[in-house]
Motif scaffolding. Structure first.
Motif, mmCIF file in Angstrom:
data_model
loop_
_atom_site.group_PDB
_atom_site.id
_atom_site.type_symbol
_atom_site.label_atom_id
_atom_site.label_comp_id
_atom_site.label_asym_id
_atom_site.label_seq_id
_atom_site.Cartn_x
_atom_site.Cartn_y
_atom_site.Cartn_z
ATOM 1 N N LEU A 10 0.822 -1.207 0.000
ATOM 2 C CA LEU A 10 0.000 0.000 0.000
ATOM 3 C C LEU A 10 0.859 1.262 0.000
ATOM 4 N N PHE A 11 0.343 2.320 -0.650
ATOM 5 C CA PHE A 11 1.053 3.606 -0.643
ATOM 6 C C PHE A 11 1.235 4.093 0.793
ATOM 7 N N SER A 12 0.260 3.756 1.649
ATOM 8 C CA SER A 12 0.300 4.252 3.031
ATOM 9 C C SER A 12 1.505 3.705 3.806
ATOM 10 N N GLU A 28 -7.838 8.256 -5.080
ATOM 11 C CA GLU A 28 -8.230 6.852 -4.877
ATOM 12 C C GLU A 28 -7.144 5.884 -5.314
ATOM 13 N N LEU A 29 -5.905 6.258 -5.045
ATOM 14 C CA LEU A 29 -4.782 5.366 -5.341
ATOM 15 C C LEU A 29 -4.380 4.693 -4.029
ATOM 16 N N VAL A 30 -4.524 3.384 -3.970
ATOM 17 C CA VAL A 30 -4.308 2.679 -2.708
ATOM 18 C C VAL A 30 -3.115 1.732 -2.775
ATOM 19 N N GLU A 31 -3.172 0.812 -3.765
ATOM 20 C CA GLU A 31 -2.095 -0.181 -3.886
ATOM 21 C C GLU A 31 -1.089 0.247 -4.933
ATOM 22 N N MET A 32 0.184 -0.003 -4.637
ATOM 23 C CA MET A 32 1.204 0.316 -5.639
ATOM 24 C C MET A 32 1.238 -0.766 -6.706
ATOM 25 N N THR A 33 1.598 -0.359 -7.907
ATOM 26 C CA THR A 33 1.842 -1.358 -8.949
ATOM 27 C C THR A 33 3.255 -1.907 -8.730
ATOM 28 N N GLU A 34 3.574 -2.942 -9.502
ATOM 29 C CA GLU A 34 4.864 -3.602 -9.313
ATOM 30 C C GLU A 34 6.042 -2.638 -9.511
ATOM 31 N N VAL A 35 5.957 -1.867 -10.588
ATOM 32 C CA VAL A 35 7.080 -0.956 -10.871
ATOM 33 C C VAL A 35 7.175 0.118 -9.786
ATOM 34 N N GLN A 36 6.035 0.580 -9.303
ATOM 35 C CA GLN A 36 6.057 1.603 -8.247
ATOM 36 C C GLN A 36 6.682 1.052 -6.975
ATOM 37 N N GLN A 37 6.319 -0.186 -6.673
ATOM 38 C CA GLN A 37 6.824 -0.820 -5.454
ATOM 39 C C GLN A 37 8.353 -0.860 -5.437
ATOM 40 N N ALA A 53 9.414 -0.974 -17.734
ATOM 41 C CA ALA A 53 8.165 -1.634 -17.322
ATOM 42 C C ALA A 53 7.118 -1.338 -18.381
ATOM 43 N N LYS A 54 6.218 -2.278 -18.570
ATOM 44 C CA LYS A 54 5.343 -2.202 -19.746
ATOM 45 C C LYS A 54 4.414 -0.990 -19.753
ATOM 46 N N THR A 55 3.845 -0.736 -20.915
ATOM 47 C CA THR A 55 2.942 0.402 -21.089
ATOM 48 C C THR A 55 1.746 0.261 -20.132
ATOM 49 N N GLY A 56 1.351 1.375 -19.557
ATOM 50 C CA GLY A 56 0.175 1.382 -18.686
ATOM 51 C C GLY A 56 0.403 0.792 -17.304
ATOM 52 N N SER A 57 1.685 0.670 -16.896
ATOM 53 C CA SER A 57 1.940 0.033 -15.599
ATOM 54 C C SER A 57 2.139 1.043 -14.470
ATOM 55 N N GLY A 58 1.965 2.320 -14.785
ATOM 56 C CA GLY A 58 2.031 3.332 -13.723
ATOM 57 C C GLY A 58 3.427 3.911 -13.503
ATOM 58 N N LYS A 59 4.176 4.060 -14.586
ATOM 59 C CA LYS A 59 5.555 4.571 -14.450
ATOM 60 C C LYS A 59 5.575 6.042 -14.028
ATOM 61 N N THR A 60 4.597 6.826 -14.499
ATOM 62 C CA THR A 60 4.616 8.262 -14.181
ATOM 63 C C THR A 60 4.624 8.486 -12.669
ATOM 64 N N LEU A 61 3.697 7.826 -12.000
ATOM 65 C CA LEU A 61 3.619 7.985 -10.549
ATOM 66 C C LEU A 61 4.907 7.494 -9.882
ATOM 67 N N LEU A 318 0.790 8.457 -23.904
ATOM 68 C CA LEU A 318 -0.521 9.050 -23.653
ATOM 69 C C LEU A 318 -1.448 8.066 -22.942
ATOM 70 N N ASP A 319 -2.119 8.585 -21.919
ATOM 71 C CA ASP A 319 -2.985 7.763 -21.081
ATOM 72 C C ASP A 319 -4.394 8.327 -21.201
ATOM 73 N N ILE A 320 -5.233 7.657 -21.986
ATOM 74 C CA ILE A 320 -6.573 8.183 -22.267
ATOM 75 C C ILE A 320 -7.620 7.176 -21.808
ATOM 76 N N GLY A 346 -5.763 -0.998 -23.109
ATOM 77 C CA GLY A 346 -5.448 -2.065 -22.151
ATOM 78 C C GLY A 346 -4.552 -1.587 -21.032
ATOM 79 N N ARG A 347 -4.761 -0.347 -20.575
ATOM 80 C CA ARG A 347 -3.893 0.209 -19.539
ATOM 81 C C ARG A 347 -4.372 -0.172 -18.139
ATOM 82 N N MET A 348 -3.403 -0.313 -17.252
ATOM 83 C CA MET A 348 -3.680 -0.728 -15.874
ATOM 84 C C MET A 348 -4.588 -1.963 -15.900
ATOM 85 N N HIS A 349 -5.816 -1.875 -15.390
ATOM 86 C CA HIS A 349 -6.609 -3.106 -15.332
ATOM 87 C C HIS A 349 -7.647 -3.178 -16.448
HETATM 88 P P1 ADP Z 1 2.907 4.130 -18.040
HETATM 89 O O1 ADP Z 1 3.705 5.376 -17.992
HETATM 90 O O2 ADP Z 1 3.566 2.980 -17.363
HETATM 91 O O3 ADP Z 1 2.485 3.765 -19.440
HETATM 92 P P2 ADP Z 1 0.937 5.695 -16.603
HETATM 93 O O4 ADP Z 1 1.856 6.254 -15.605
HETATM 94 O O5 ADP Z 1 0.501 6.591 -17.697
HETATM 95 O O6 ADP Z 1 1.543 4.351 -17.247
HETATM 96 O O7 ADP Z 1 -0.322 5.102 -15.799
HETATM 97 C C1 ADP Z 1 -1.383 4.449 -16.426
HETATM 98 C C2 ADP Z 1 -2.682 4.685 -15.658
HETATM 99 O O8 ADP Z 1 -2.673 3.992 -14.429
HETATM 100 C C3 ADP Z 1 -2.920 6.122 -15.342
HETATM 101 O O9 ADP Z 1 -4.261 6.427 -15.620
HETATM 102 C C4 ADP Z 1 -2.662 6.223 -13.855
HETATM 103 O O10 ADP Z 1 -3.429 7.214 -13.225
HETATM 104 C C5 ADP Z 1 -3.071 4.858 -13.365
HETATM 105 N N1 ADP Z 1 -2.340 4.413 -12.150
HETATM 106 C C6 ADP Z 1 -1.033 4.616 -11.872
HETATM 107 N N2 ADP Z 1 -0.685 4.026 -10.705
HETATM 108 C C7 ADP Z 1 -1.792 3.431 -10.235
HETATM 109 C C8 ADP Z 1 -2.070 2.641 -9.070
HETATM 110 N N3 ADP Z 1 -1.124 2.376 -8.171
HETATM 111 N N4 ADP Z 1 -3.332 2.174 -8.900
HETATM 112 C C9 ADP Z 1 -4.278 2.442 -9.828
HETATM 113 N N5 ADP Z 1 -4.094 3.171 -10.928
HETATM 114 C C10 ADP Z 1 -2.863 3.656 -11.141
#
Ligand code: ADP
Ligand code: MG
Length: 448
Positions: A10-12, A28-37, A53-61, A318-320, A346-349
Motif C-alpha cells: 500500500l502507498f500508506s 483513490e490510489l491505494v495499492e502500488m503497482t509492481e514498478v512503483q513498489q 516496465a510495460k505500457t500502462g503500468s504506472g511509471k509516471t507515478l 498518452l494515457d486516455i 489495455g492500460r492498468m486493469h
Molecule cells: P505508463 O507510464 O507505465 O504507461 P501511466 O503512468 O501513464 O503508465 O499510468 C497508467 C494509468 O494507471 C494512469 O491512468 C494512472 O493514473 C493509473 N495508475 C497509476 N498508478 C496506479 C495505481 N497504483 N493504482 C491504480 N491506478 C494507477
C-alpha cells in the motif's frame, strides 16, 4: 535487477509526507503497482535508475511521487527537478499528474514545450516553479536566456528515454544532463529502453545506475487482444476503417479509438475520408498547430470526439480513459513502435483490442514484429470487406513469405556471373603489353 512478483503493497506504507498521502487518497490510489513498489523505494534512496516496465503500468507515478517527496524534504524556491519527455502532449499529461499529486503542497510546476508562446513561459519561469516538465529543445532555449539555472537541478527524469534519443534529442539531453548539479539524480523510464543502443547516453549521464526490469519489451501487453486484418491496398484499408469506425458492426463495438498511420499524408487522407463519411475525428501530427493539437486532444479525452487519427507523435505515453480500440492503418516500422501504439489501450486493469491492417507488401514486416514480440496476431475478417489477398502462398518456417528473398538470391547469382565475367576480362588484361608471337612477315610488292 530482475524482480519476482511481490505481494501488493500500500502507498500508506511509504514514508511520505501527509499532503502526498492525502492526494493519493483523493485520487483513490491505494495499492502500488509492481514498478512503483520497486522504483519508488530506490528513487527515495537517491539512486540513478534505468527502469523498464510495460505500457500502462504506472511509471509516471513511480517517478513523480518520490520526486515530490524529495522536494518536500529539501525545499528551495528554485527549479529543482526537470522531467524531459519526447512529445508536447506527453509533457502536458505528466504535468497534470504532478499537479494532482502536489495539490495539497505549495510545490509549483511549469510546462515548457515547443509550439507555445515563449514569453508566457518566461513569466511562468519567473515564478520559480520547483518542477519543470519539458521537451529538450525548448528547455535549452530558456537555459540560454538564463531563465533556468541547471546547476540547481537535483533530479532529472527522462521519460520515454529511448524515443527521445531516437528523435534526435541525444545531444540536447546530454547537454542538459551535464549542466545539472554534480549530485543530480538521473532516472530513465521506458517500456522499451535497450541500454546497448544508448550506451553513449548512459555512460555520460548515469552514475552507478540501478537497473529495474519489471517486464521486457517482449513480454507483450496481455490486456490487449491483438489481431490482423488482411487488406488489398490503400482504398481497401480506408473502407475497412470507415466500416469499423461507423461503429455499427455488432462484433466490433468500441468506445474510443486511435488510428495510427506512419505518415502525415496518410493521416490527412484517412481523416478526410472519415469526414466525408460523417465520422468526425481528432487529427494529430507534427504539422498541426499546437493550440489545435491541444484542443483536439482535450476533446478526445472529454469524449467530445471518439476517434483520433495520428502519427507516432501520439504513440508514446498518452494515457486516455476508455480508449479500447487501436487500428494500425499501416504496419509500424518496428516492434517497439507497435508495442507503444497498442499500449495506448489495455492500460492498468482495462482491456483493449488492437487491429493491424496488413497488405501483401507489409506481410513480412508484420511477421517480423510478431516474432520479435513473441506474439501471434490472429486473423480477423470483416464479412462484407474480405480482402482478395489471402496471405502468401508459400511461407517459411518463420511465417514470412518466400519470394523477395528468392529474387535476391537470383540477383546475387547474376551478380556472381557478372563478377566472373569481369574476372575473365581482367585476366585478358594481363596480356596487354606482352609481345605477341611474331607472325610471318609478308612483304608486299607494290604493283608497279
Ligand atoms: P505508463 O507510464 O507505465 O504507461 P501511466 O503512468 O501513464 O503508465 O499510468 C497508467 C494509468 O494507471 C494512469 O491512468 C494512472 O493514473 C493509473 N495508475 C497509476 N498508478 C496506479 C495505481 N497504483 N493504482 C491504480 N491506478 C494507477
Ligand atoms: Mg508513461
Amino acid at each position: 535487477m530482475e524482480t519476482d512478483t511481490p505481494s501488493p503493497q500500500l502507498f500508506s506504507t511509504l514514508l511520505l509526507d501527509e499532503p502526498l498521502l492525502e492526494a493519493l487518497e483523493t485520487l483513490e490510489l491505494v495499492e502500488m503497482t509492481e514498478v512503483q513498489q520497486v522504483a519508488i523505494a530506490q528513487a527515495l534512496a537517491g539512486k540513478d535508475l534505468i527502469v523498464n516496465a510495460k505500457t500502462g503500468s504506472g511509471k509516471t507515478l513511480a517517478f513523480v511521487l518520490p520526486l515530490l517527496q524529495q522536494i518536500l524534504d529539501n525545499p528551495q524556491s528554485v527549479a529543482q527537478a526537470i522531467i524531459l519527455a519526447p512529445t508536447r502532449e506527453l509533457c502536458r499529461q505528466i504535468n497534470k499528474q504532478c499537479t494532482l499529486l502536489a495539490q495539497y503542497t505549495k510545490i509549483k510546476t511549469a510546462v515548457i514545450i515547443g509550439g507555445e508562446d515563449p514569453k508566457y513561459q518566461i513569466k511562468v519561469l519567473e515564478q520559480y516553479p520547483e518542477i519543470i516538465v519539458a521537451t529538450p529543445g525548448r528547455l535549452l532555449e530558456h537555459v540560454k536566456r538564463g531563465m533556468v539555472d541547471l546547476d540547481a537541478i537535483n533530479i532529472l527524469v527522462l521519460d520515454e528515454a529511448d524515443r527521445m534519443l531516437a528523435m534526435g534529442f541525444n545531444d540536447d539531453v546530454i547537454k542538459i544532463a551535464r549542466q545539472c548539479n554534480e549530485e543530480c539524480q538521473t532516472v530513465l523510464y521506458s517500456a522499451s529502453f535497450n541500454e546497448s543502443k544508448f550506451q553513449d547516453l548512459t555512460d555520460k549521464v548515469l552514475y552507478e545506475a540501478e537497473r529495474i526490469l519489471i517486464d521486457s519489451t517482449r513480454e507483450g501487453n496481455e490486456n490487449v487482444t491483438q489481431q490482423k486484418i488482411l487488406a488489398d491496398d490503400h482504398d481497401h484499408k480506408i473502407k475497412l476503417c470507415v466500416h469499423i469506425l461507423q461503429n455499427e458492426d455488432e462484433n466490433l463495438n468500441f468506445h474510443k479509438a486511435i488510428v495510427f498511420a506512419n505518415k502525415k499524408e496518410t493521416v490527412n487522407s484517412i481523416s478526410g475520408w472519415l469526414q466525408s463519411k460523417n465520422i468526425p475525428s481528432a487529427t494529430v501530427h507534427s504539422d498541426i498547430d499546437q493550440d489545435k493539437r491541444n484542443m483536439l486532444l482535450r476533446k478526445f479525452r472529454n469524449d467530445d470526439l471518439n476517434v483520433m487519427i495520428a502519427t507516432d507523435v501520439a504513440s508514446r505515453g498518452l494515457d486516455i480513459k476508455d480508449l479500447d480500440l487501436i487500428i494500425n492503418f499501416d504496419v509500424p516500422q518496428n516492434g517497439e513502435d507497435y508495442m507503444h501504439r497498442i499500449g495506448r489501450t489495455g492500460r492498468m486493469h482495462e482491456t483493449g483490442l488492437a487491429l493491424t491492417l496488413v497488405n501483401a507488401q507489409e506481410w513480412n514486416k508484420m511477421i517480423s514484429i510478431e516474432n520479435f514480440l513473441q506474439i501471434e496476431c490472429t486473423e480477423r475478417k470483416i464479412k462484407s470487406l474480405v480482402a482478395k489477398y489471402t496471405g502468401p502462398e508459400n511461407r517459411k518456417s518463420s511465417g514470412k513469405a518466400y519470394g523477395k528473398k528468392k529474387d535476391t538470391k537470383q540477383k546475387n547469382k547474376n551478380k556472381k556471373k557478372e563478377i566472373n565475367k569481369i574476372k575473365v576480362r581482367a585476366r585478358d588484361k594481363k596480356n596487354v603489353g606482352k609481345r605477341r608471337a611474331p607472325t610471318e612477315k609478308k612483304i608486299s610488292i607494290p604493283d608497279s
